[in-house]
Design an enzyme around this catalytic site. Structure first.
Site, PDB file in Angstrom:
ATOM      1  N   HIS A  67      -3.593   3.677   0.744  1.00 42.55           N
ATOM      2  CA  HIS A  67      -3.868   3.165   2.086  1.00 42.55           C
ATOM      3  C   HIS A  67      -5.079   3.832   2.766  1.00 42.55           C
ATOM      4  CE1 HIS A  67      -1.534   0.892   5.428  1.00 42.55           C
ATOM      5  NE2 HIS A  67      -2.830   0.818   5.647  1.00 42.55           N
ATOM      6  N   LYS A 123       0.839  -1.212   0.000  1.00 43.05           N
ATOM      7  CA  LYS A 123       0.000   0.000   0.000  1.00 43.05           C
ATOM      8  C   LYS A 123       0.871   1.258   0.000  1.00 43.05           C
ATOM      9  CE  LYS A 123      -2.967  -2.744   3.021  1.00 43.05           C
ATOM     10  NZ  LYS A 123      -2.097  -3.459   3.974  1.00 43.05           N
TER      11      LYS A 123
HETATM   12  P1  NAD Z   1      -6.822  -9.195  13.273  1.00 44.07           P
HETATM   13  O1  NAD Z   1      -8.280  -8.908  13.359  1.00 44.07           O
HETATM   14  O2  NAD Z   1      -6.324 -10.061  12.205  1.00 44.07           O
HETATM   15  O3  NAD Z   1      -6.412  -9.756  14.703  1.00 44.07           O
HETATM   16  C1  NAD Z   1      -5.114 -10.170  14.941  1.00 44.07           C
HETATM   17  C2  NAD Z   1      -4.956 -10.564  16.415  1.00 44.07           C
HETATM   18  O4  NAD Z   1      -5.907 -11.563  16.755  1.00 44.07           O
HETATM   19  C3  NAD Z   1      -3.597 -11.157  16.687  1.00 44.07           C
HETATM   20  O5  NAD Z   1      -2.654 -10.172  16.972  1.00 44.07           O
HETATM   21  C4  NAD Z   1      -3.881 -12.057  17.872  1.00 44.07           C
HETATM   22  O6  NAD Z   1      -3.887 -11.293  19.046  1.00 44.07           O
HETATM   23  C5  NAD Z   1      -5.283 -12.525  17.594  1.00 44.07           C
HETATM   24  N1  NAD Z   1      -5.375 -13.838  16.928  1.00 44.07           N
HETATM   25  C6  NAD Z   1      -5.066 -14.131  15.630  1.00 44.07           C
HETATM   26  N2  NAD Z   1      -5.359 -15.414  15.369  1.00 44.07           N
HETATM   27  C7  NAD Z   1      -5.844 -15.945  16.513  1.00 44.07           C
HETATM   28  C8  NAD Z   1      -6.310 -17.224  16.880  1.00 44.07           C
HETATM   29  N3  NAD Z   1      -6.390 -18.213  16.003  1.00 44.07           N
HETATM   30  N4  NAD Z   1      -6.726 -17.421  18.161  1.00 44.07           N
HETATM   31  C9  NAD Z   1      -6.681 -16.414  19.061  1.00 44.07           C
HETATM   32  N5  NAD Z   1      -6.269 -15.173  18.777  1.00 44.07           N
HETATM   33  C10 NAD Z   1      -5.843 -14.946  17.512  1.00 44.07           C
HETATM   34  O7  NAD Z   1      -6.080  -7.776  13.306  1.00 44.07           O
HETATM   35  P2  NAD Z   1      -5.217  -6.842  12.391  1.00 44.07           P
HETATM   36  O8  NAD Z   1      -3.780  -7.187  12.439  1.00 44.07           O
HETATM   37  O9  NAD Z   1      -5.636  -5.476  12.786  1.00 44.07           O
HETATM   38  O10 NAD Z   1      -5.767  -7.054  10.903  1.00 44.07           O
HETATM   39  C11 NAD Z   1      -5.261  -8.033  10.036  1.00 44.07           C
HETATM   40  C12 NAD Z   1      -4.472  -7.421   8.900  1.00 44.07           C
HETATM   41  O11 NAD Z   1      -5.245  -6.452   8.201  1.00 44.07           O
HETATM   42  C13 NAD Z   1      -3.237  -6.615   9.328  1.00 44.07           C
HETATM   43  O12 NAD Z   1      -2.177  -7.433   9.730  1.00 44.07           O
HETATM   44  C14 NAD Z   1      -2.967  -5.822   8.073  1.00 44.07           C
HETATM   45  O13 NAD Z   1      -2.329  -6.636   7.103  1.00 44.07           O
HETATM   46  C15 NAD Z   1      -4.386  -5.465   7.653  1.00 44.07           C
HETATM   47  N6  NAD Z   1      -4.821  -4.131   8.140  1.00 44.07           N
HETATM   48  C16 NAD Z   1      -5.023  -3.164   7.218  1.00 44.07           C
HETATM   49  C17 NAD Z   1      -5.448  -1.902   7.618  1.00 44.07           C
HETATM   50  C18 NAD Z   1      -5.695  -0.861   6.587  1.00 44.07           C
HETATM   51  O14 NAD Z   1      -5.846   0.310   6.956  1.00 44.07           O
HETATM   52  N7  NAD Z   1      -5.734  -1.204   5.329  1.00 44.07           N
HETATM   53  C19 NAD Z   1      -5.641  -1.620   8.981  1.00 44.07           C
HETATM   54  C20 NAD Z   1      -5.420  -2.634   9.898  1.00 44.07           C
HETATM   55  C21 NAD Z   1      -5.029  -3.892   9.470  1.00 44.07           C
END
Ligand code: NAD
Length: 271
Positions: free
Chosen positions: A108, A75
């Site tokens: 982004h 992004k």
């Molecule tokens: P997510 O909703 O994927 O949650 C991740 C968290 O959930 C982990 O850190 C962990 O604490 C927990 N988790 C993951 N798998 C699990 C499991 N099986 N059991 C228990 N707990 C578990 O959160 P995220 O990182 O905010 O979002 C995912 C991805 O989205 C990011 O890594 C990024 O690549 C993207 N993202 C993009 C934007 C954007 O503005 N475009 C913003 C935020 C995130």
């Protein structure tokens, strides 16, 4: 791996590994290798995550999966958009990722200069530096601006999406233009564990709460990019293709919607 058909003819894997808040070294490299072993074929990074070098290294050293079998998204960060340096920022990302192209390049966030940046993305697409172009965090009004100014319809809009936040207005515009939704924070940044409904539903299927939430995304034709750096969770989050939630359970999850954001509001942010 299931895919979603994009409006440009490409097929994008329905499940990807998110690497926000993963480091620029071993942590991310290991996570990506485990994900590829578990069948993921899609990695979601961004310049602002400051780990593109690690993502590039992981892909270059993944012994069993060649680069052209992995969908790579990055992004363009807001400051680059505002400063009119989208093309330069893409070149820098490609350099860090050590690749000639990305599969998907997103703006982004909707900031001043997005329209001009979109035109730069269109040129990058013609030049073959990117295979698809899209947006992230563009709500209905921001999206309309891009649609009016551009020649290419975005392939994807990546927005916060999970059972507490469905964003139907943005999705309606996307549906109208055949723009696929990718869910960021599909696991509610880990807060899904505080909602007992998912584990209850999971019991019926012998699946975990995380698998239920992610399966709900997929059954709504939304691509999910859950983040984890732990092997066990990466594997767990990938085991989504051997069960299907009933219509009744889908509706039970739909009823949890409450317009709740875990991340910033695209209409009101200060970065
Ligand atoms: P997510 O909703 O994927 O949650 C991740 C968290 O959930 C982990 O850190 C962990 O604490 C927990 N988790 C993951 N798998 C699990 C499991 N099986 N059991 C228990 N707990 C578990 O959160 P995220 O990182 O905010 O979002 C995912 C991805 O989205 C990011 O890594 C990024 O690549 C993207 N993202 C993009 C934007 C954007 O503005 N475009 C913003 C935020 C995130």
């Amino acid at each position: 791996m299931e895919t979603q058909q994009l409006n440009n003819g490409l097929k994008m894997p329905s499940l990807g590994l998110g690497v926000w808040q993963s480091d620029n070294g071993e942590e991310t490299i290991n996570a990506i290798h485990w994900a590829l072993e578990a069948g993921y074929r899609h990695i979601d990074t961004a310049r602002i995550y400051k780990n593109e070098e690690a993502v590039g290294k992981a892909l270059a050293t993944a012994s069993s999966v060649p680069r052209d079998r992995v969908w790579l998204t990055t992004k363009i960060w807001n400051d680059d958009i505002r400063q009119g340096r989208t093309t330069a920022a893409l070149e820098e990302s490609l350099g860090r990722l050590k690749t000639d192209y990305v599969d998907l390049l997103l703006l982004h966030w909707p900031v001043d200069g997005s329209t001009r940046a979109w035109q730069e993305l269109e040129r990058a697409l013609s030049a073959g530096k990117v295979r698809s172009i899209g947006l992230s965090n563009f709500m209905a009004d921001d999206l309309e601006e891009i649609l009016q100014a551009g020649d290419v319809v975005p392939a994807v809009n990546q927005i916060e999406y999970h059972p507490y936040l469905v964003q139907s207005e943005a999705i309606a515009v996307c549906d109208e233009h055949d723009i696929v939704i990718t869910a960021w924070s599909p696991l509610m940044q880990g807060k899904f564990l505080e909602e007992p409904t998912f584990a209850e539903i999971g019991e019926e299927y012998g699946k975990t709460a995380a698998q239920v939430v992610l399966r709900w995304c997929l059954q709504n034709d939304v691509i999910a990019i859950p983040k984890s750096v732990h092997k066990k969770r990466i594997v767990e989050n990938g085991e989504l293709f051997d069960f299907e939630l009933s219509e009744e359970d889908m509706q039970r999850i739909d009823q949890l919607e409450r317009g709740h954001r875990f991340g910033p509001d695209p209409h009101n942010f200060d970065f």
